[in-house]
Design an enzyme around this catalytic site. Structure first.
Site, PDB file in Angstrom:
ATOM      1  N   GLU A   1       1.001  -1.201  -0.004  1.00 14.40           N
ATOM      2  CA  GLU A   1       0.028   0.053   0.154  1.00 14.40           C
ATOM      3  C   GLU A   1       0.746   1.400  -0.017  1.00 14.40           C
ATOM      4  O   GLU A   1       0.404   2.296  -0.685  1.00 14.40           O
ATOM      5  CB  GLU A   1      -0.933  -0.012   1.322  1.00 14.40           C
TER       6      GLU A   1
ATOM      7  N   HIS B   1     -14.314  -0.693   3.571  1.00 10.23           N
ATOM      8  CA  HIS B   1     -14.263  -1.376   4.913  1.00 10.23           C
ATOM      9  C   HIS B   1     -13.747  -0.328   6.078  1.00 10.23           C
ATOM     10  O   HIS B   1     -12.840  -0.614   6.743  1.00 10.23           O
ATOM     11  CB  HIS B   1     -13.045  -2.610   4.817  1.00 10.23           C
TER      12      HIS B   1
ATOM     13  N   ARG C   1     -18.479  -1.810   3.193  1.00 10.07           N
ATOM     14  CA  ARG C   1     -18.534  -3.093   2.913  1.00 10.07           C
ATOM     15  C   ARG C   1     -19.760  -3.683   2.829  1.00 10.07           C
ATOM     16  O   ARG C   1     -20.197  -4.456   1.844  1.00 10.07           O
ATOM     17  CB  ARG C   1     -17.622  -4.094   3.970  1.00 10.07           C
TER      18      ARG C   1
HETATM   19  C1  LIG Z   1      -1.370  -4.954   4.859  1.00 10.32           C
HETATM   20  C2  LIG Z   1      -2.810  -5.702   4.160  1.00 10.32           C
HETATM   21  N1  LIG Z   1      -2.995  -5.627   3.022  1.00 10.32           N
HETATM   22  C3  LIG Z   1      -4.231  -6.250   2.318  1.00 10.32           C
HETATM   23  C4  LIG Z   1      -4.767  -7.025   3.296  1.00 10.32           C
HETATM   24  C5  LIG Z   1      -5.981  -7.914   2.786  1.00 10.32           C
HETATM   25  N2  LIG Z   1      -5.573  -9.413   2.482  1.00 10.32           N
HETATM   26  C6  LIG Z   1      -5.997 -10.503   3.306  1.00 10.32           C
HETATM   27  S1  LIG Z   1      -5.515 -11.906   2.718  1.00 10.32           S
HETATM   28  C7  LIG Z   1      -4.672 -11.234   1.413  1.00 10.32           C
HETATM   29  C8  LIG Z   1      -4.249 -12.136   0.236  1.00 10.32           C
HETATM   30  C9  LIG Z   1      -3.051 -12.654   0.751  1.00 10.32           C
HETATM   31  O1  LIG Z   1      -2.303 -13.449   0.100  1.00 10.32           O
HETATM   32  P1  LIG Z   1      -1.232 -14.557   0.691  1.00 10.32           P
HETATM   33  O2  LIG Z   1      -0.329 -13.806   1.599  1.00 10.32           O
HETATM   34  O3  LIG Z   1      -0.759 -15.067  -0.600  1.00 10.32           O
HETATM   35  O4  LIG Z   1      -2.097 -15.353   1.604  1.00 10.32           O
HETATM   36  P2  LIG Z   1      -2.727 -17.037   1.268  1.00 10.32           P
HETATM   37  O5  LIG Z   1      -2.499 -17.255  -0.126  1.00 10.32           O
HETATM   38  O6  LIG Z   1      -1.698 -17.850   2.041  1.00 10.32           O
HETATM   39  O7  LIG Z   1      -4.226 -16.931   2.004  1.00 10.32           O
HETATM   40  C10 LIG Z   1      -5.098 -10.047   1.133  1.00 10.32           C
HETATM   41  C11 LIG Z   1      -4.661  -8.774   0.087  1.00 10.32           C
HETATM   42  C12 LIG Z   1      -4.166  -7.414   4.557  1.00 10.32           C
HETATM   43  N3  LIG Z   1      -4.839  -8.245   5.215  1.00 10.32           N
HETATM   44  N4  LIG Z   1      -3.255  -6.689   4.764  1.00 10.32           N
END
Ligand SMILES: Cc1ncc(C[n+]2csc(CCOP(=O)(O)OP(=O)(O)O)c2C)c(N)n1
Ligand SMILES: Cc1ncc(C[n+]2csc(CCOP(=O)(O)OP(=O)(O)O)c2C)c(N)n1
Ligand SMILES: [Mg+2]
Ligand SMILES: [Mg+2]
Lengths: 306, 319, 306, 319
Positions: free
Chosen positions: B63, B113, B171
């Protein structure tokens, strides 16, 4: 439910020693614990009406190995300064953590099915104030790793030999904070810190490759000064052996790049980005998924009709 | 093989309204580009990704880089809209400060959100600080529309506006507050229900609740005015002062910490013009938790009955 | 002051073509521009009563090459969409930017001596609203790189062939945002983006090595998908040749790791962390420093008695 | 070979007072550790690095990691104090939110270089948003002491306090306001000069200026009370209400944006208790610029004469 392998405390009080099923290899027990944890977390997400199944299923084997064998943790020792620490940096996989911990006796599996409900201790993302064995609150990607690093550094400063483990998502590695923490851990030679990467190749929206390429991933971590092991993250034996490598590595932190399958164990979910979350599972989908994981009719009944 | 039901990706959430509006406006704003941090399905910008793939730029889960890069994109003549969840906008606030506001870039931040409206993801994801934090940045305009209709209008308005804006969407499916003829103007609040005993000033999800509270109060013989204050900064000082003069008592209502957000802006405006008693409805300096948004509104005392109760309380303090 | 080489616009209006001294090689002219820029920025810091001399001196040669040869920029073209862009991500080296730009005709050298004074356009850190040829405001480390990346991406989207350059400090590389930007630039194949690293081995407090190790630095950038060149950052020929490499690299962004000496050219400052800043230079120190840089008594007089 | 004169590294700046106090308190707080992001000379923590090298932990220029890591250090029983400039604390605010406040860690953030007091580094470095932004985080205590004496006392107080705290120090040499007997208590404001016509409520560098303003007003026959409000959150509601009752008119003064900081906290407190007219002295929603702090105080109208002018203005609004 039949008895499952519990945490085996290395320093824990003697009366805490978990039962180990005789005649069944540790590996088989851990694989079974992971399978049951997968069932549990899908049931919890079903009951919650929302949640992130894909990334919970991909890390179930690693969590089973951590709580079932590797970590020096035990249910009554949540305050013991000598316990090992685990931080779920990819906090959205909370149901997998709760399920693994439930398998290991840290909480009541039935209670953990209140996931995401008002008043539940089982928050959508792990919260340290609700569950004593949750080491810190996570949910914002990247931060859990830094907190784990702070723990590892703090333990070293206090000459405490406990180890710190943290599990990161692959998409999470796009956060700059991860590379800040990676650089700092190497600089401070934190060989008591072990990072696991759930390398399921998918993130929220699509494949890492299309969102933001991570490869060559091992080269990145090497260049940041880490001891790198790459394994199949669903192979319990490989996971345990990678932990052994990490334990004998000195002067540098260790990272285990675990190749996994998002949605592992449930064919309709495997490698399908849409199951990342936050999704609502129908009863029918949940029954299908549990069946795919080998649940009996009675087990399904137990998990879904609470 | 069955597919999962994505939550909130259809229906009347503000994020959906925003996403659809953006897509509808893309041809009219040829320089518009939308920045995403791997959360397009959550913020509503999957619509424009589909309709105008060339306008959609992926930054991955990063971000800070996305926020500052928006400054660079604006510098070369594009009209960037940065999108992520409110709490992750907070993660990049220093980038918004320096590379957007200090540099006076024509860039927009649209945050889905916000607040308890996030629901079951829980306290870590429920941003109760954004209105206060972004309001503090010099030159930042801060907006929180009340429903889907207003969100669509506000989306156009921020694209037409020349300067940095922070806008909240939402949301959860949200009740409709406004009909066809609704007008939205940055910096202007609106009396959406008249009344003479007390004024309920609300933004975002709290506007519908304030209207419900006004009805509850009416049953008690209390005449409550309701103001939709979609622009938190610059606050509509004249309107706020007029309401204080005309009704003599104010309740503010927001899905945000009681400190520093809409309530803070109204308190500052009144102290500078027509000091009047205010009761603040908002989350009382605690974090939220998992639960359904409606349940949480009760648990953290921002639901309609709490707005009504605040009105009764402030009436006792009225001179 | 004698005439100095100005920017040589590649696409600029014809009447803007800068004078080039006949019989003097471009390299010699650039080295001389850098020497004069060093003198100018020390004088400015002296007048300001505070500032960061060390990191300004270490990047003077690169800035001279950018403004004096490499970049397609010209004083009257600050609004031209086809101009190349430069972002000083290590914003605390503002005096070096102002001095280089003054040498290249972008601003009045005398006016630039108002550095850090109330009402001056020459802010302590570069500010886009005050000086039209400053491309963005910097000062918070890591951000300038992201802004430059946004420019490069934006230019590509608009099919504009202009190039984007940004200069980072080595300490700055500890910011996670840098690695977010590095990953994104490689992912988006921004071959119109060129990063220069002022690798002077020191940061605010001490050596990188003691604050937070950066090595192996080239390996880090390679692993992040960048085309890497390592050079002596005070060798004008090497700088120009690195730019030529970057210009012909396609499909990936380029990074020039320029080994430099903090405080370069002034013996009392070279490699001394205390001269990082924000320091106050006495008149005597300034005279010594200018003398070391080869200033004549008249030049010193000119620079210090304004 | 001559060495450079480091600016502010000696003298009566609040950062120096903080740094020395920390070093003096280290033996008493055996778990104290100080976290630095390559700016120790700027924040004053070079003192403890020298006196107690084992307590000093270097994080490099990586504020987000430092902030969240402090949560981990607190989790294993240390007492971490995170130090950097105010604007770089802002860069890590989401980390402070989640890993310190949401997790309720006993960790402290001490920010030097707040507001215009930063001086010649200019607008990018002058943080005018921190009080508002950190005040919005649930459970965060926010403090801004007025002089070196109070800073030393506040340093002890925050180490004794069990929970997350954000404290501002200051860069520039600051006039002494308090003598030997001064007491500091978190959450309590103090009347440091009595008066009956108007109350000047100030924090940080503005306290000395408010005292000077009170003297100017005295020359005009106006009796101004001066309150040192070192704790911005939780604000001392009782004292604020009492001053409104007793003097009927308030001026707030802070080296911060006029939105959301001390002025906002006072406006909220009064609206909830004793509504009264307030004039807000602070930077009027613009960024600062290079210059000496005293010059900037005039240029951005937070110097003593502007506080006095605000007092005259608010007196006209007094009923
Ligand atoms: C700082 C931040 N940005 C965005 C999110 C929203 N978010 C939650 S899970 C996710 C995807 C995560 O992908 P990954 O790290 O590959 O997790 P997995 O595939 O193991 O579920 C996002 C973008 C977050 N939780 N924290
Ligand atoms: C985000 C951020 N943190 C801290 C600072 C304070 N600071 C200014 S310069 C500097 C040291 C920079 O070192 P380096 O990048 O090596 O620059 P150089 O040696 O070229 O001067 C620091 C820590 C800053 N400007 N931005
Ligand atoms: Mg993944
Ligand atoms: Mg350096």
């Amino acid at each position: 439910m039949t008895a499952l392998p519990h945490a085996i405390p290395k320093n824990g009080p003697a009366n805490d020693i978990a039962e180990i099923e005789l005649g069944v290899s540790l590996e088989a027990q851990l694989a079974e614990a992971a399978r049951r944890a997968r069932m549990h977390c899908l049931a919890a997400i079903f009951h919650a009406g929302s949640g992130h199944p894909g990334g919970a299923l991909s890390c179930a084997d690693m969590l089973a190995c951590l709580y079932g064998a590797e970590m020096n943790v035990w249910p009554s020792g949540a305050d013991d300064p000598l316990r090992d620490r685990f931080v779920l940096s990819k906090g959205h996989a909370a149901p997998a953590l709760y399920a693994a911990a439930a398998q290991a006796g840290f909480c009541d599996p039935k209670e953990a099915l209140t996931l995401r409900k008002l008043g539940s201790k089982f928050q959508g993302h792990p919260h340290v104030l609700d569950l004593p064995w949750v080491e810190t609150s996570t949910g914002s990607l990247g931060q859990g790793f830094s907190v784990a690093l702070g723990m590892a550094l703090g333990l070293k400063l206090q000459k405490n030999d406990a180890r710190v483990y943290t599990l990161l998502g692959d998409g999470e590695l796009q956060e700059g904070e991860v590379w800040e923490a990676a650089m700092a851990a190497a600089h401070h030679r934190l060989d008591n810190l072990c990072v696991l990467i759930d390398y399921n190749k998918l993130q929220s929206d699509a494949a890492n490759d299309s969102i933001m390429k991570l490869e060559p991933l091992a080269a990145k971590w090497s260049a940041f000064g880490w001891a790198v092991t790459e394994i199949d993250g669903h192979d319990v034996e490989a996971i345990l052996s990678a932990f052994r490598n990490a334990a004998v590595t000195t002067g540098a932190p260790s990272v285990i790049i675990a190749h996994t399958i998002k949605g592992k164990g449930v064919p309709m979910m495997e490698n399908v980005p849409a199951w990342h979350g936050s999704v609502k599972m129908t009863r029918e989908q949940t029954v299908d998924a549990l069946t795919a994981l080998g649940a009996s009719a009675g087990e399904i009944e137990d998990l879904l009709n609470v | 093989m069955s597919s999962p039901a994505l939550i909130g990706s259809s229906g009347d959430s503000l994020r959906e309204a925003f996403g659809k509006a953006l897509s509808a406006l893309a041809d009219e704003f040829p320089n518009l580009v939308v920045l995403d941090a791997d959360i397009a399905g959550g913020t509503g910008v999957h619509h424009i990704r589909k309709s105008h793939p060339g306008r959609f730029v992926q930054f991955g889960i990063a971000e800070q880089n996305m926020m500052a890069a928006a400054g660079g994109m604006a510098a070369v003549g594009l009209l960037p809209v940065v999108t992520t969840f409110a709490v992750f906008c907070l993660r990049a606030i220093e980038q918004a400060r320096l590379s957007l506001c200090y540099a006076k870039r024509n860039a927009k931040i649209v945050a889905s959100h916000p607040g308890l409206d996030v629901g079951p993801d829980g306290g870590s994801a429920q941003c109760l600080e954004d209105l206060a934090a972004f309001r503090a940045i010099p030159g930042m305009t801060v907006i929180s529309p009340a429903d889907a209709t207003e969100t669509a209008l506000a989306t156009r308005a921020i694209l037409e506006f020349g300067g940095p804006v922070y806008m909240r969407t939402g949301r959860s499916p949200a009740p409709h507050v406004f009909g066809e003829g609704h007008k939205f103007e940055i910096g202007k609040g609106q009396i959406i229900r008249d009344g003479s005993d007390v004024t309920l000033i609300a933004c975002g999800a709290e506007v519908a609740r304030a209207l419900a509270a006004a009805q509850m109060l009416e049953a008690d013989g209390i005449s409550a005015r309701v103001v939709n204050m979609a622009t938190i900064k610059p606050i509509d000082r004249e309107l706020v002062a007029r309401c204080a003069r005309e009704t003599g008592a104010i309740v503010t209502a927001e899905d945000h910490n009681i400190h520093g957000g809409l309530g803070g802006a109204v308190a500052e405006a009144l102290a500078a013009t027509v000091p009047a008693p205010i009761e603040f409805v908002g989350v009382a300096d605690s974090f939220g938790s998992s639960g359904e948004p409606e349940e949480l509104a009760y648990a953290y005392e921002i639901a309609a009955p709490f707005i009504a109760a605040a009105a009764r309380k402030v009436l006792k303090r009225k001179k």
